[in-house]
Design a protein around this motif. Structure first.
Motif, mmCIF file in Angstrom:
data_model
loop_
_atom_site.group_PDB
_atom_site.id
_atom_site.type_symbol
_atom_site.label_atom_id
_atom_site.label_comp_id
_atom_site.label_asym_id
_atom_site.label_seq_id
_atom_site.Cartn_x
_atom_site.Cartn_y
_atom_site.Cartn_z
ATOM 1 N N UNK A 125 -28.286 -1.444 19.991
ATOM 2 C CA UNK A 125 -27.107 -2.260 19.692
ATOM 3 C C UNK A 125 -26.059 -1.487 18.915
ATOM 4 N N UNK A 126 -26.301 -0.176 18.732
ATOM 5 C CA UNK A 126 -25.350 0.651 17.967
ATOM 6 C C UNK A 126 -24.445 1.428 18.908
ATOM 7 N N UNK A 127 -23.335 1.862 18.333
ATOM 8 C CA UNK A 127 -22.432 2.709 19.115
ATOM 9 C C UNK A 127 -22.043 3.889 18.234
ATOM 10 N N UNK A 130 -7.911 6.672 14.624
ATOM 11 C CA UNK A 130 -6.555 7.238 14.669
ATOM 12 C C UNK A 130 -6.426 8.372 13.651
ATOM 13 N N UNK A 131 -7.018 8.181 12.459
ATOM 14 C CA UNK A 131 -6.985 9.252 11.455
ATOM 15 C C UNK A 131 -7.725 10.488 11.984
ATOM 16 N N UNK A 132 -8.841 10.245 12.681
ATOM 17 C CA UNK A 132 -9.688 11.376 13.125
ATOM 18 C C UNK A 132 -8.973 12.277 14.127
ATOM 19 N N UNK A 133 -7.934 11.759 14.775
ATOM 20 C CA UNK A 133 -7.212 12.579 15.765
ATOM 21 C C UNK A 133 -6.547 13.786 15.120
ATOM 22 N N UNK A 134 -6.361 13.715 13.782
ATOM 23 C CA UNK A 134 -5.649 14.784 13.059
ATOM 24 C C UNK A 134 -6.606 15.749 12.362
ATOM 25 N N UNK A 135 -7.909 15.464 12.441
ATOM 26 C CA UNK A 135 -8.874 16.238 11.651
ATOM 27 C C UNK A 135 -9.419 17.415 12.448
ATOM 28 N N UNK A 136 -9.353 18.599 11.809
ATOM 29 C CA UNK A 136 -9.939 19.780 12.448
ATOM 30 C C UNK A 136 -11.448 19.646 12.286
ATOM 31 N N UNK A 137 -12.159 19.531 13.365
ATOM 32 C CA UNK A 137 -13.612 19.346 13.257
ATOM 33 C C UNK A 137 -14.006 17.938 13.676
ATOM 34 N N UNK A 138 -15.281 17.649 13.449
ATOM 35 C CA UNK A 138 -15.889 16.466 14.056
ATOM 36 C C UNK A 138 -15.927 15.250 13.120
ATOM 37 N N UNK A 139 -15.518 14.116 13.634
ATOM 38 C CA UNK A 139 -15.687 12.856 12.900
ATOM 39 C C UNK A 139 -16.673 12.012 13.702
ATOM 40 N N UNK A 140 -17.674 11.478 12.984
ATOM 41 C CA UNK A 140 -18.674 10.653 13.682
ATOM 42 C C UNK A 140 -18.633 9.253 13.079
ATOM 43 N N UNK A 196 0.851 -1.187 0.000
ATOM 44 C CA UNK A 196 0.000 0.000 0.000
ATOM 45 C C UNK A 196 0.886 1.237 0.000
ATOM 46 N N UNK A 197 0.555 2.214 -0.848
ATOM 47 C CA UNK A 197 1.289 3.481 -0.788
ATOM 48 C C UNK A 197 0.332 4.537 -0.275
ATOM 49 N N UNK A 198 0.760 5.214 0.747
ATOM 50 C CA UNK A 198 -0.105 6.219 1.383
ATOM 51 C C UNK A 198 0.567 7.577 1.241
ATOM 52 N N UNK A 199 -0.150 8.497 0.620
ATOM 53 C CA UNK A 199 0.366 9.856 0.463
ATOM 54 C C UNK A 199 -0.398 10.712 1.477
ATOM 55 N N UNK A 200 0.224 10.959 2.621
ATOM 56 C CA UNK A 200 -0.470 11.637 3.726
ATOM 57 C C UNK A 200 -1.119 12.954 3.308
ATOM 58 N N UNK A 201 -2.335 13.191 3.765
ATOM 59 C CA UNK A 201 -3.103 14.390 3.378
ATOM 60 C C UNK A 201 -3.864 14.946 4.585
ATOM 61 N N UNK A 202 -4.352 16.169 4.416
ATOM 62 C CA UNK A 202 -5.282 16.747 5.411
ATOM 63 C C UNK A 202 -6.640 16.113 5.171
ATOM 64 N N UNK A 203 -7.194 15.440 6.154
ATOM 65 C CA UNK A 203 -8.493 14.771 5.950
ATOM 66 C C UNK A 203 -9.635 15.676 6.419
ATOM 67 N N UNK A 204 -10.836 15.382 5.899
ATOM 68 C CA UNK A 204 -11.987 16.248 6.232
ATOM 69 C C UNK A 204 -12.901 15.585 7.262
ATOM 70 N N UNK A 205 -13.608 16.405 8.023
ATOM 71 C CA UNK A 205 -14.589 15.875 8.980
ATOM 72 C C UNK A 205 -15.618 15.011 8.251
ATOM 73 N N UNK A 206 -16.033 13.912 8.849
ATOM 74 C CA UNK A 206 -16.914 12.975 8.134
ATOM 75 C C UNK A 206 -17.893 12.304 9.075
ATOM 76 N N UNK A 207 -18.890 11.698 8.440
ATOM 77 C CA UNK A 207 -19.883 10.922 9.164
ATOM 78 C C UNK A 207 -19.846 9.517 8.562
ATOM 79 N N UNK A 208 -19.334 8.554 9.301
ATOM 80 C CA UNK A 208 -19.074 7.232 8.705
ATOM 81 C C UNK A 208 -19.955 6.178 9.357
ATOM 82 N N UNK A 209 -20.591 5.386 8.491
ATOM 83 C CA UNK A 209 -21.431 4.298 8.979
ATOM 84 C C UNK A 209 -20.675 2.992 8.696
ATOM 85 N N UNK A 210 -20.249 2.290 9.736
ATOM 86 C CA UNK A 210 -19.435 1.087 9.518
ATOM 87 C C UNK A 210 -20.316 -0.104 9.143
#
Ligand code: S3P
Length: 432
Positions: free
Chosen positions: A211-213, A172-182, A145-159
């Motif tokens: 049963x959700x978190x 771990x990625x969300x720790x670097x994001x300005x704003x809210x990750x859900x 895998x090649x990862x080109x580090x970037x500024x990530x955006x706040x997101x709402x993710x359904x696993x």
């Protein structure tokens, strides 16, 4: 339970290794926190060494003294680009968690692994990260895998896939994001990452609704290191617990075992099967529940486990299948699709190897059916492991009942439990 002429019972107090999941997180999180962290009882196994070497290669000062590590953390933005590709061996946890963390750095990284890890799906983590703005190039959906580090955006993710590895990579990625990750987990998986992040002072809110978190983070807050005592691993202990249950005249005590309700399904399943297991001295340490476990030989019944168990004990089906092979009635384990993408296709190998041992079993629609007997005749004494540590250890335990089995490769055991052979041989004579 069939009678056993191979050993006199599994007796004693073997020493279990440190928890693998918590050990990985005990390296990753202090490496991006501020302050000096002393970690005791870290698991000394290949998988964990790969995580440790990854952080050393990114400039983190880590001092090693057997099970004790000292990590000198210099904060969220202190990691440096590794000079070479980062090699993660067999470790899926390292691969998924590091993909998340490295996608939010200011530099490029290349992740690689052994032939088993290079077959495992990485899109499950790279795709949600790409939706957050990450630039990740996979090789046909897997490592390298090649990862080109970037500024990530706040997101709402359904696993969609129940996976603590995906959730943890995203956290771990969300720790670097300005704003809210859900992040919404539709099925709850092991919670070691969020528990440790919380205790290191991350801006994290955790809500359980039915049963959700729902986990909400606000990033760019520096974390403060804390010392960690890693409890012993329930997944590794499960091999010894089942050995004691199925061998007559056994009495085993396992000390300081992690009993986290997001991953203790094996204890619930075995108790449902009639296992005599006592949890003693239950306590909370470093925000994790810990206890001593006492097990004696037990008459086991078969059981019907629904797919909800899979989220609570995904790593324990190989050894549970051995227990079910010595019960006095059939078992059905349902909803085991995720077993196909572990260190091997575990569903395929459980079936093949049980059948080699003479056990009547079948798989239909990712459900496993086991019809136990009290007299097994080995059909083919070669256990195919595809370098999967949990398949190898499970069939070592099968061997305590049916006689020694030729396991094609036991080296994989070093990935999670290098002292397995020594501890097992201490108990009931030379049974490995
Ligand atoms: C782990 C999560 C599980 C498990 C693995 C360790 C972790 O994988 O199988 O051995 O430490 O987060 P998934 O979360 O992908 O099911």
């Amino acid at each position: 339970m069939i009678s056993n002429k191979i050993n006199e019972g599994i007796n004693g107090t073997p020493i279990m290794p440190g928890d693998k999941s918590i050990s990985h997180r005990s390296i990753i999180i202090p490496s991006i926190s501020n302050g000096v962290c002393e970690i005791n009882n870290i698991l000394q196994s290949d998988d964990v060494f790969h995580t440790m070497n990854a952080f050393k290669s990114m400039g983190v000062r880590i001092e090693e003294n057997n099970e004790r590590l000292i990590i000198y953390g210099k904060g969220l933005n202190s990691l440096q680009e590794a000079r070479n590709e980062i090699y993660l061996g067999n470790s899926g946890t390292s691969a998924r968690l590091l993909t998340g963390l490295l996608s939010a750095q200011k530099f490029k990284s290349v992740l690689n692994g052994d032939s088993s890890l290079s077959k495992r799906p990485m899109k499950r983590i790279s795709e949600p990260l790409s939706n957050m703005g990450a630039k990740i190039h996979t090789t046909n959906g897997s490592l390298p895998l090649t990862i080109d580090g970037k500024k990530l955006s706040p997101s709402n993710i359904n696993l969609e896939i129940p996976s603590a590895q995906i959730k943890s990579g995203l956290l771990l990625a969300s720790l670097y994001i300005k704003g809210e990750t859900k992040i919404t987990e539709n099925k709850i998986t092991r919670d070691h990452t969020e528990t440790m992040l919380q205790s290191f002072g991350a801006n994290i809110d955790i809500k359980k609704i039915n049963k959700k978190k729902i986990i909400t983070t606000v990033g760019q807050k520096e974390l403060q290191s804390k010392n960690i005592d890693v409890p012993n691993d329930l997944s590794s202990s499960a091999f010894f617990i089942v050995a004691a249950l199925i061998n007559k005249n056994s009495h085993l005590t396992l000390k300081n075992i992690n009993n986290n309700s997001s991953r203790n399904g094996i204890l619930l399943a075995l108790k449902k099967m009639g296992a005599k297991i006592k949890l003693k001295n239950q306590r909370n340490h470093n925000n994790e529940n810990v206890c001593d476990i006492e097990v004696v030989s037990s008459e086991l019944y078969g059981c019907d486990l629904g797919p909800e168990f899979a989220d609570l004990m995904i790593d324990e089906y190989p050894i549970l299948s051995i227990a079910a092979s010595f019960a006095n009635s059939p078992s059905i384990f349902r909803g085991l699709k995720e077993l196909r993408v572990k260190e091997s296709d575990r569903l395929k190998l459980i079936l093949l190897n049980l059948q080699n041992c003479g056990v009547d079993c079948k798989v239909e629609n990712d459900n496993l059916y086991i019809y136990p007997s009290n007299n097994y005749k080995i059909k083919n004494n070669i256990i195919q492991t595809d370098f999967d540590h949990r398949i190898a250890m499970s069939f070592c335990i099968m061997g305590t009942m049916v006689g020694p089995l030729n396991i094609d490769n036991k080296d994989s055991i070093k990935t999670s439990f290098p002292t397995f052979k020594k501890e097992l041989n201490k108990l009931g004579g030379k049974i490995f």
